[in-house]
Design an enzyme around this catalytic site. Structure first.
Site, PDB file in Angstrom:
ATOM      1  N   ASP A  71       0.756  -1.168   0.165  1.00 50.59           N
ATOM      2  CA  ASP A  71       0.141  -0.079   0.194  1.00 50.59           C
ATOM      3  C   ASP A  71       0.955   1.295   0.110  1.00 50.59           C
ATOM      4  O   ASP A  71       1.947   1.286   0.729  1.00 50.59           O
ATOM      5  CB  ASP A  71      -0.758  -0.182   1.223  1.00 50.59           C
ATOM      6  CG  ASP A  71      -1.853   0.800   1.417  1.00 50.59           C
ATOM      7  OD1 ASP A  71      -2.309   1.346   0.419  1.00 50.59           O
ATOM      8  OD2 ASP A  71      -2.331   1.421   2.504  1.00 50.59           O
TER       9      ASP A  71
ATOM     10  N   GLY B 134      -8.970   5.423   2.831  1.00 49.02           N
ATOM     11  CA  GLY B 134      -9.213   6.210   4.263  1.00 49.02           C
ATOM     12  C   GLY B 134     -10.627   5.783   4.570  1.00 49.02           C
ATOM     13  O   GLY B 134     -11.427   6.782   5.115  1.00 49.02           O
ATOM     14  N   ALA B 135     -11.036   4.506   4.418  1.00 51.44           N
ATOM     15  CA  ALA B 135     -12.513   4.255   4.734  1.00 51.44           C
ATOM     16  C   ALA B 135     -12.847   4.188   6.195  1.00 51.44           C
ATOM     17  O   ALA B 135     -14.195   4.070   6.474  1.00 51.44           O
ATOM     18  CB  ALA B 135     -12.689   2.944   3.950  1.00 51.44           C
ATOM     19  N   SER B 136     -11.862   4.009   7.081  1.00 49.67           N
ATOM     20  CA  SER B 136     -11.969   4.116   8.210  1.00 49.67           C
ATOM     21  C   SER B 136     -13.016   5.187   8.893  1.00 49.67           C
ATOM     22  O   SER B 136     -12.584   6.390   8.593  1.00 49.67           O
ATOM     23  CB  SER B 136     -11.043   3.830   9.432  1.00 49.67           C
ATOM     24  OG  SER B 136     -10.323   2.836   8.874  1.00 49.67           O
TER      25      SER B 136
ATOM     26  N   THR C  83      -7.137   1.998  10.264  1.00 46.50           N
ATOM     27  CA  THR C  83      -7.468   2.578  11.597  1.00 46.50           C
ATOM     28  C   THR C  83      -8.384   1.933  12.136  1.00 46.50           C
ATOM     29  O   THR C  83      -8.196   1.818  13.325  1.00 46.50           O
ATOM     30  CB  THR C  83      -7.598   4.445  11.184  1.00 46.50           C
ATOM     31  OG1 THR C  83      -6.854   4.718  10.801  1.00 46.50           O
ATOM     32  CG2 THR C  83      -7.978   4.845  12.628  1.00 46.50           C
TER      33      THR C  83
HETATM   34  P1  13P Z   1      -7.647   4.356   7.314  1.00 48.52           P
HETATM   35  O1  13P Z   1      -6.501   4.429   7.966  1.00 48.52           O
HETATM   36  O2  13P Z   1      -8.486   5.676   7.264  1.00 48.52           O
HETATM   37  O3  13P Z   1      -8.303   3.097   7.355  1.00 48.52           O
HETATM   38  O4  13P Z   1      -7.162   4.278   5.509  1.00 48.52           O
HETATM   39  C1  13P Z   1      -6.756   2.957   5.178  1.00 48.52           C
HETATM   40  C2  13P Z   1      -6.074   3.095   3.906  1.00 48.52           C
HETATM   41  O5  13P Z   1      -6.572   3.900   3.088  1.00 48.52           O
HETATM   42  C3  13P Z   1      -4.915   2.311   3.364  1.00 48.52           C
HETATM   43  O6  13P Z   1      -4.488   2.841   2.257  1.00 48.52           O
END
Ligand code: 13P
Length: 287
Positions: A82, A209-211, A233
Site C-alpha cells: 500500500d 481512508g475508509a475507516s 485505522t
Molecule cells: P484508514 O486508516 O482511514 O482506514 O485508511 C486506510 C487506507 O486507506 C490504507 O491505504
C-alpha cells in the site's frame, strides 16, 4: 490456496456492484484475524502492508506469514503493498511474492507520475502482478505519509481517464473527500465526482481512508462504483482498546497469547462487519 492476483476476484466484484474490503496488517495476529474473518464470511480478501510495516516487520517475515495463512485458507487471498513510493521496494515486494502493488507517486508532477507508474506497470504485468495507481491526493496521515488539508486535491474525472489510458494500471485510487486516520467531523464524500470518474474510466476504483466513514456513505460509494475499500485505522483502534482492557482487568497479565488473543478477536469482528457492509458475504462461492 496460493496467493492470487486480486484482479481474479475484483473484476467480478465490480460487475456485481460489491466491494472488496482490504485490510492493513502489522503482525501475525492481525494477519490471522483478517484471514479468519474472511473465511467466516466466505469472501476473498486483500491483505495490505505499508512500507512502514515492511520496515517494522521485515518483508521476508510478513510475506511468509501471509503466504502461509493464504495456503491454509479456503478463500482467495491477495497480498498488496500500500502507498509505495519507491521503485526498489516495489521490486522487492514482487520478489517476495506480493501479487499486487500500489505505486504512489501522486505527489510528483503529472507527467512524472505517469512515467513512474508506467515503468512499474510494464514490469509488474510481465510477471502477473496487479498495479494500483493514485490520482489526486488523499488527505490525512498513514505511517510516514502525511498530506495536509491544503495539499489534498480531488481527482479530476477527465484526468483520471487520461491517467488510466496512458499507464494501463489495473486499479485507480481516487480522492473524493476521504482521509487516512481518524476524522474530526463526519466526512462528506463528493459522490457526483465519483459518478463522473466511474463514467470516465473502466478499471476498479478504490476508496482509501475508509475507516470512520458512516455505513450509508460506504454503501453509496459502492452503489456508484467503488470496488475496493481500504481499512487500517478501524482495525488499529479496537486492537489497542482490547489490549488496554485486558491490562485494566488483569494488571499482572504477562502472556502475549492472552492479550494478543483478545486483540485478535476484536480485529476479526471488525473484519467480518466490514465484509458484510461491502456485500462480500458468500462471494467466494461464486468464484
Ligand atoms: P484508514 O486508516 O482511514 O482506514 O485508511 C486506510 C487506507 O486507506 C490504507 O491505504
Amino acid at each position: 490456496m496460493s496467493l492470487v492476483n486480486p484482479m481474479e476476484f475484483i473484476k467480478k466484484a465490480q460487475q456485481k456492484g460489491i466491494g472488496i474490503a482490504s485490510f492493513n496488517v502489522h503482525n501475525l495476529e492481525t494477519v490471522q484475524a483478517v484471514i479468519e474473518g474472511a473465511e467466516a464470511e466466505k469472501c476473498p480478501v486483500i491483505i495490505q502492508t505499508t512500507p512502514g510495516t515492511l520496515n517494522h516487520a521485515g518483508i521476508e517475515y510478513i510475506s511468509a506469514i501471509v503466504r502461509a495463512a493464504a495456503e491454509k485458507c479456503s478463500v482467495p487471498v491477495a497480498l498488496h503493498v500500500d502507498h509505495c513510493k519507491s521503485f526498489e521496494t516495489i521490486i522487492q515486494c514482487i520478489r517476495n511474492g506480493y501479487t499486487s502493488v500500489m505505486i504512489d507517486t501522486a505527489h510528483l508532477p503529472y507527467d512524472e507520475n505517469i512515467a513512474m507508474v508506467k515503468k512499474v506497470v510494464e514490469i509488474a504485468h510481465c510477471v502477473g502482478i496487479a498495479v494500483e495507481g493514485e490520482l489526486g491526493r488523499i488527505g490525512g496521515t498513514e505511517d510516514d505519509l502525511s498530506v495536509d488539508e491544503r495539499t489534498a486535491t480531488f481527482t479530476v474525472p477527465a484526468e483520471a481517464k487520461d491517467f488510466v489510458d496512458r499507464t494501463d494500471i489495473d486499479m485507480l485510487a481516487i480522492a473524493i473527500g476521504t482521509a487516512h486516520g481518524e476524522y474530526k467531523g463526519e466526512p462528506r464524500l463528493d459522490f457526483e465526482r465519483l459518478s463522473a470518474i466511474r463514467e470516465a474510466v473502466d478499471c476498479p476504483l478504490i476508496l482509501h481512508g475508509a475507516s470512520g466513514i458512516p455505513d450509508y456513505q460506504i454503501k453509496e460509494s459502492l452503489r456508484r462504483g467503488i470496488s475496493k475499500i481500504n481499512i487500517a485505522t478501524e482495525l488499529k483502534i479496537p486492537m489497542a482498546y482490547a489490549i488496554k482492557k485486558c491490562f485494566e482487568e488483569k494488571p499482572n497479565e504477562n502472556d502475549p497469547r492472552n492479550y494478543m488473543g483478545s486483540a485478535k478477536n476484536a480485529v476479526r469482528e471488525v473484519v467480518r462487519r466490514k465484509i458484510r457492509l461491502c456485500g462480500g458475504t458468500n462471494f467466494a462461492d461464486e468464484l
